[in-house]
Scaffold this motif. Structure first.
Motif, PDB file in Angstrom:
ATOM      1  N   THR A 176       0.837  -1.191   0.000  1.00 49.68           N
ATOM      2  CA  THR A 176       0.000   0.000   0.000  1.00 49.68           C
ATOM      3  C   THR A 176       0.871   1.240   0.000  1.00 49.68           C
ATOM      4  OG1 THR A 176      -1.711  -1.182   1.218  1.00 49.68           O
ATOM      5  CG2 THR A 176      -1.864   1.204   1.188  1.00 49.68           C
ATOM      6  N   PHE A 177       0.564   2.165  -0.894  1.00 51.80           N
ATOM      7  CA  PHE A 177       1.215   3.463  -0.961  1.00 51.80           C
ATOM      8  C   PHE A 177       0.130   4.508  -0.799  1.00 51.80           C
ATOM      9  CE2 PHE A 177       3.875   0.585  -3.381  1.00 51.80           C
ATOM     10  CZ  PHE A 177       5.103   0.790  -2.766  1.00 51.80           C
ATOM     11  N   ALA A 178       0.243   5.288   0.280  1.00 49.92           N
ATOM     12  CA  ALA A 178      -0.823   6.221   0.650  1.00 49.92           C
ATOM     13  C   ALA A 178      -2.091   5.389   0.837  1.00 49.92           C
ATOM     14  CB  ALA A 178      -0.977   7.318  -0.381  1.00 49.92           C
ATOM     15  N   ASP A 179      -3.113   5.613   0.060  1.00 49.75           N
ATOM     16  CA  ASP A 179      -4.347   4.820   0.165  1.00 49.75           C
ATOM     17  C   ASP A 179      -4.538   3.902  -1.027  1.00 49.75           C
ATOM     18  OD1 ASP A 179      -5.097   5.962   2.579  1.00 49.75           O
ATOM     19  OD2 ASP A 179      -6.143   7.619   1.599  1.00 49.75           O
ATOM     20  N   PHE A 180      -3.456   3.643  -1.769  1.00 47.39           N
ATOM     21  CA  PHE A 180      -3.537   2.887  -3.009  1.00 47.39           C
ATOM     22  C   PHE A 180      -2.932   1.505  -2.824  1.00 47.39           C
ATOM     23  CE2 PHE A 180      -2.070   2.107  -7.470  1.00 47.39           C
ATOM     24  CZ  PHE A 180      -3.325   2.103  -8.051  1.00 47.39           C
ATOM     25  N   ARG A 181      -3.753   0.453  -2.824  1.00 45.83           N
ATOM     26  CA  ARG A 181      -3.266  -0.920  -2.662  1.00 45.83           C
ATOM     27  C   ARG A 181      -2.896  -1.490  -4.028  1.00 45.83           C
ATOM     28  NH1 ARG A 181      -3.273  -4.124   1.563  1.00 45.83           N
ATOM     29  NH2 ARG A 181      -4.915  -2.960   2.612  1.00 45.83           N
ATOM     30  N   MET A 182      -1.732  -2.129  -4.084  1.00 44.17           N
ATOM     31  CA  MET A 182      -1.233  -2.707  -5.331  1.00 44.17           C
ATOM     32  C   MET A 182      -0.902  -4.180  -5.111  1.00 44.17           C
ATOM     33  SD  MET A 182       1.259   0.343  -6.597  1.00 44.17           S
ATOM     34  CE  MET A 182       1.264  -0.175  -8.304  1.00 44.17           C
ATOM     35  N   VAL A 183      -0.907  -4.958  -6.196  1.00 47.54           N
ATOM     36  CA  VAL A 183      -0.521  -6.367  -6.147  1.00 47.54           C
ATOM     37  C   VAL A 183       1.006  -6.423  -6.100  1.00 47.54           C
ATOM     38  CG1 VAL A 183      -0.598  -8.600  -7.320  1.00 47.54           C
ATOM     39  CG2 VAL A 183      -2.544  -7.024  -7.496  1.00 47.54           C
ATOM     40  N   ASN A 184       1.538  -7.184  -5.137  1.00 47.37           N
ATOM     41  CA  ASN A 184       2.980  -7.372  -5.024  1.00 47.37           C
ATOM     42  C   ASN A 184       3.361  -8.558  -5.920  1.00 47.37           C
ATOM     43  OD1 ASN A 184       5.632  -7.918  -4.302  1.00 47.37           O
ATOM     44  ND2 ASN A 184       5.295  -7.458  -2.140  1.00 47.37           N
ATOM     45  N   VAL A 185       3.577  -8.255  -7.193  1.00 48.39           N
ATOM     46  CA  VAL A 185       3.864  -9.286  -8.187  1.00 48.39           C
ATOM     47  C   VAL A 185       5.215  -9.944  -7.914  1.00 48.39           C
ATOM     48  CG1 VAL A 185       4.154  -9.744 -10.657  1.00 48.39           C
ATOM     49  CG2 VAL A 185       2.430  -8.117  -9.892  1.00 48.39           C
ATOM     50  N   ARG A 186       6.166  -9.191  -7.400  1.00 53.32           N
ATOM     51  CA  ARG A 186       7.478  -9.764  -7.079  1.00 53.32           C
ATOM     52  C   ARG A 186       7.333 -10.912  -6.076  1.00 53.32           C
ATOM     53  NH1 ARG A 186      12.403  -6.238  -4.784  1.00 53.32           N
ATOM     54  NH2 ARG A 186      13.779  -7.084  -6.352  1.00 53.32           N
ATOM     55  N   LYS A 187       6.567 -10.687  -5.009  1.00 51.07           N
ATOM     56  CA  LYS A 187       6.344 -11.722  -3.989  1.00 51.07           C
ATOM     57  C   LYS A 187       5.548 -12.885  -4.575  1.00 51.07           C
ATOM     58  CE  LYS A 187       5.965 -13.512   0.164  1.00 51.07           C
ATOM     59  NZ  LYS A 187       6.943 -14.550   0.468  1.00 51.07           N
ATOM     60  N   LEU A 188       4.545 -12.583  -5.372  1.00 47.95           N
ATOM     61  CA  LEU A 188       3.738 -13.630  -5.997  1.00 47.95           C
ATOM     62  C   LEU A 188       4.595 -14.506  -6.901  1.00 47.95           C
ATOM     63  CD1 LEU A 188       0.983 -14.923  -6.495  1.00 47.95           C
ATOM     64  CD2 LEU A 188       0.580 -13.190  -8.263  1.00 47.95           C
ATOM     65  N   ARG A 189       5.433 -13.884  -7.748  1.00 45.14           N
ATOM     66  CA  ARG A 189       6.345 -14.646  -8.619  1.00 45.14           C
ATOM     67  C   ARG A 189       7.252 -15.550  -7.802  1.00 45.14           C
ATOM     68  NH1 ARG A 189       7.838  -9.788 -11.379  1.00 45.14           N
ATOM     69  NH2 ARG A 189       6.799  -9.714 -13.355  1.00 45.14           N
ATOM     70  N   ALA A 190       7.870 -14.981  -6.773  1.00 45.75           N
ATOM     71  CA  ALA A 190       8.807 -15.751  -5.936  1.00 45.75           C
ATOM     72  C   ALA A 190       8.104 -16.959  -5.308  1.00 45.75           C
ATOM     73  CB  ALA A 190       9.407 -14.854  -4.860  1.00 45.75           C
ATOM     74  N   ASP A 191       6.902 -16.750  -4.801  1.00 46.89           N
ATOM     75  CA  ASP A 191       6.173 -17.855  -4.176  1.00 46.89           C
ATOM     76  C   ASP A 191       5.781 -18.924  -5.191  1.00 46.89           C
ATOM     77  OD1 ASP A 191       6.446 -16.625  -1.750  1.00 46.89           O
ATOM     78  OD2 ASP A 191       4.384 -15.896  -1.656  1.00 46.89           O
TER      79      ASP A 191
END
Length: 82
Positions: free
Chosen positions: A51-66
């Motif tokens: 989350t940046f400010a009030d904007f939630r984003m998908v953490n693709v880096r973590k998803l790829r790694a998993d």
């Protein structure tokens, strides 16, 4: 996004076009999942997020790694919002 990566069994590569973080709409478009469902999965911790400010984003880096390390199922609460 429909061609499996031959080096990782059935893992579909998320591609270089999607950076380490992406918006809900971008991830939904790239994956074919409705944006409201992606938003729900981020909120309940089924998918990793940042989350940046009030904007939630998908953490693709973590998803790829998993995915590349063998994670096969994603359940609510798998990822905290720390």
């Amino acid at each position: 996004m429909t061609k499996a990566n031959p080096n990782h069994d059935n893992v579909v590569p998320l591609g270089a076009a999607i950076s380490d973080l992406c918006s809900i709409v971008t991830f939904a478009s790239a994956s074919g999942i409705p944006a409201d469902e992606v938003a729900e999965w981020l909120e309940d911790g089924t998918l990793p997020s940042a989350t940046f400010a009030d904007f939630r984003m998908v953490n693709v880096r973590k998803l790829r790694a998993d995915l590349l390390s063998g994670k096969e199922s994603f359940q609510p609460g798998d990822y905290s919002h720390d």
